[in-house]
Write an enzyme that holds these catalytic residues in place. Structure first.
Site, PDB file in Angstrom:
ATOM      1  N   LEU A 135       0.860  -1.178   0.000  1.00 59.66           N
ATOM      2  CA  LEU A 135       0.000   0.000   0.000  1.00 59.66           C
ATOM      3  C   LEU A 135       0.896   1.228   0.000  1.00 59.66           C
ATOM      4  O   LEU A 135       1.650   1.417   0.935  1.00 59.66           O
ATOM      5  CB  LEU A 135      -0.874  -0.004   1.244  1.00 59.66           C
ATOM      6  N   CYS A 136       0.843   2.042  -1.033  1.00 55.82           N
ATOM      7  CA  CYS A 136       1.922   3.012  -1.221  1.00 55.82           C
ATOM      8  C   CYS A 136       1.542   4.370  -1.813  1.00 55.82           C
ATOM      9  O   CYS A 136       0.400   4.605  -2.099  1.00 55.82           O
ATOM     10  CB  CYS A 136       2.970   2.352  -2.090  1.00 55.82           C
ATOM     11  N   THR A 137       2.542   5.287  -2.009  1.00 53.60           N
ATOM     12  CA  THR A 137       2.371   6.622  -2.618  1.00 53.60           C
ATOM     13  C   THR A 137       3.434   6.893  -3.675  1.00 53.60           C
ATOM     14  O   THR A 137       4.560   6.470  -3.503  1.00 53.60           O
ATOM     15  CB  THR A 137       2.514   7.736  -1.560  1.00 53.60           C
TER      16      THR A 137
END
Ligand SMILES: *[C@@H]1O[C@H](CO)[C@@H](O)[C@H](O)[C@H]1NC(C)=O
Ligand SMILES: *[C@@H]1O[C@H](CO)[C@@H](O)[C@H](O)[C@H]1NC(C)=O
Ligand SMILES: *[C@@H]1O[C@H](CO)[C@@H](O)[C@H](O)[C@H]1NC(C)=O
Ligand SMILES: *[C@@H]1O[C@H](CO)[C@@H](O)[C@H](O)[C@H]1NC(C)=O
Ligand SMILES: *[C@@H]1O[C@H](CO)[C@@H](O)[C@H](O)[C@H]1NC(C)=O
EC number: 3.5.1.23
Length: 388
Positions: A135-137
């Site tokens: 789960l990232c940006t």
């Protein structure tokens, strides 16, 4: 015309739904970090047989890979029936499953299992779990001369066991020693470079020198995210590509930004995902928001923030969870940095600012397409630090 080079910043932030209060203080002076945190580079020789390519690395890192997978299995077993089913299936059916994988992954995974002294199912699990849990940006940006850079934080391990005594994520801690840069070569020449957890055959972060850069952030959706796709695959519907196989195929075979983009938009995959792709010309930065079977949206740098594009784990047309607003934090630090300061040092500062940097962050990678350079640093977030 200004030099054509680009800067793409891909930051990966992993997040989860707990309540926290976040104050953003943009970091300064973090680059260059302690040289001890810089990760080593290994060559993957694509001219070798798939079963032999990983032998040296898998042998060297075997005990650490096993230690990590044990932690992950414990977690899955605690998680619920679906998790238990996956572990049991993989433990007992690894040999049957490996033959269903497309080449070269079937032989590569066999080679890794042999060299790391692990059972096949465990190595398959290791190669699957990034599909549904990074789960990232991400951010893509260019400087005033049109030089493109691409950087990311990879946060992983969230949810996989919070160690109360020392305030760490168990899986995250076990992942850090596995981080390596890979230089994928054919005929002694670099085809592309990537950052990998040793023994993982797909690509989460990569640069194809002079042509394009790529990173992947996991995406959750109402249809159950990657778990549903993975269960379908285990149960015999193998029409959908694993994310890691698709990204690896893109790095190996695509010869332009537009070709990479089209492959990532159009291939049916086992899990929803965000693909962040940068090219080699001004404005060539996109975030592709994928459902398993279709492309929901392709968002361009010019239509995002103009000189950069930034993606967290939320669809860009929706608000992030209030309790997990890394997006605003990253925007704040990018805007403070401003376009005239785009470059490895300042991008590294943005990605070292809490909560962009948090307890689940394993590494920060910096890439520049024109030079093909890739620098990766292991990240730790000393207390006080946000858990995600
Ligand atoms: C969180 O922030 C709000 C608003 O700034 C403040 O009123 C509140 O006391 C903070 N809560 C904690 C637990 O720090
Ligand atoms: C936290 O604890 C785990 C096991 O209890 C250990 O493996 C790990 O090294 C510890 N991490 C730190 C930063 O002390
Ligand atoms: C796989 O794809 C083919 C053609 O695309 C389709 O006919 C078939 O039903 C699919 N199989 C499953 C199990 O969904
Ligand atoms: C940019 O990419 C294109 C392929 O899309 C390639 O033909 C061209 O040589 C690249 N430009 C540079 C400066 O490397
Ligand atoms: C930006 O968005 C507009 C409206 O949605 C669209 O017409 C245009 O093609 C987009 N521009 C780029 C460069 O994607």
């Amino acid at each position: 015309m200004a030099t054509l080079g680009y800067i793409i910043v891909l930051g990966t932030l992993c997040s989860v739904a707990f309540s926290q209060n976040v104050t953003v203080t943009c970091a300064t002076g973090k680059y260059p970090p302690d040289p001890k945190t810089k990760v080593d580079t290994y060559v993957v020789n694509l001219d070798l047989l798939p079963s032999q390519r990983w032998a040296e690395l898998a042998k060297a890192k075997g005990p650490q890979i096993k230690y990590l997978v044990d932690g992950f299995k414990e977690f899955l077993e605690d998680f619920g029936q679906a998790g238990k089913d996956i572990v049991e299936f993989l433990d007992n059916r690894g040999g049957d499953l490996v033959v269903t994988l497309p080449p070269p992954f079937d032989q590569e995974i066999r080679g890794i299992a042999l060299a790391a002294n692990m059972n096949l199912g465990e190595v398959i699990l290791y190669n699957l779990f990034y599909e549904f849990s990074t789960l990232c940006t991400s951010i893509v940006t260019e400087d005033a001369d049109g030089n493109l850079f691409h950087a990311r934080n990879l946060d992983f391990g969230l949810l996989f066991g919070w160690d109360v005594s020392n305030k760490t994520w168990t899986v995250t801690e076990r992942l850090r020693p596995l981080i390596v840069n890979l230089d994928w070569q054919r005929g002694g020449e670099t085809v592309f470079k990537s950052v990998n957890y040793a023994g993982y055959t797909g690509i989460l972060t990569g640069v194809k020198p002079k042509l394009f850069t790529l990173s992947m952030n996991a995406r959750d959706d109402a249809s159950g995210g990657g778990i549903v796709g993975i269960l379908k695959w285990l149960l015999g519907n193998r029409n959908e590509s694993w994310i890691g196989f698709l990204t690896r195929n893109v790095m190996e075979t695509a010869t332009s930004f537009s070709q990479a983009r089209a492959m990532l938009e159009n291939t049916v995959v086992v899990a929803p995902a965000y693909f962040i792709v940068g090219g080699n010309k001004s404005g060539e930065g996109v975030v592709i928001t994928r459902e398993r079977s279709t492309n929901l949206d392709t968002w361009t740098m010019r239509n995002a923030s103009g000189w950069y594009i930034l993606e967290t784990n939320y669809d860009h047309w929706k608000s992030p969870l209030i309790i997990d607003d890394r997006r605003s934090a990253a925007h704040k630090c990018m805007d403070k940095m401003s376009q005239k300061n785009v470059g490895f040092p300042e991008i590294f500062n943005v990605l070292s600012s809490q909560p962009v940097l948090n307890k689940a962050t394993t590494y920060t990678a910096l890439m520049q397409v024109a030079t093909g350079s890739l620098e990766t640093y292991i990240q730790n977030c000393p207390d006080p630090c946000a858990p995600w």
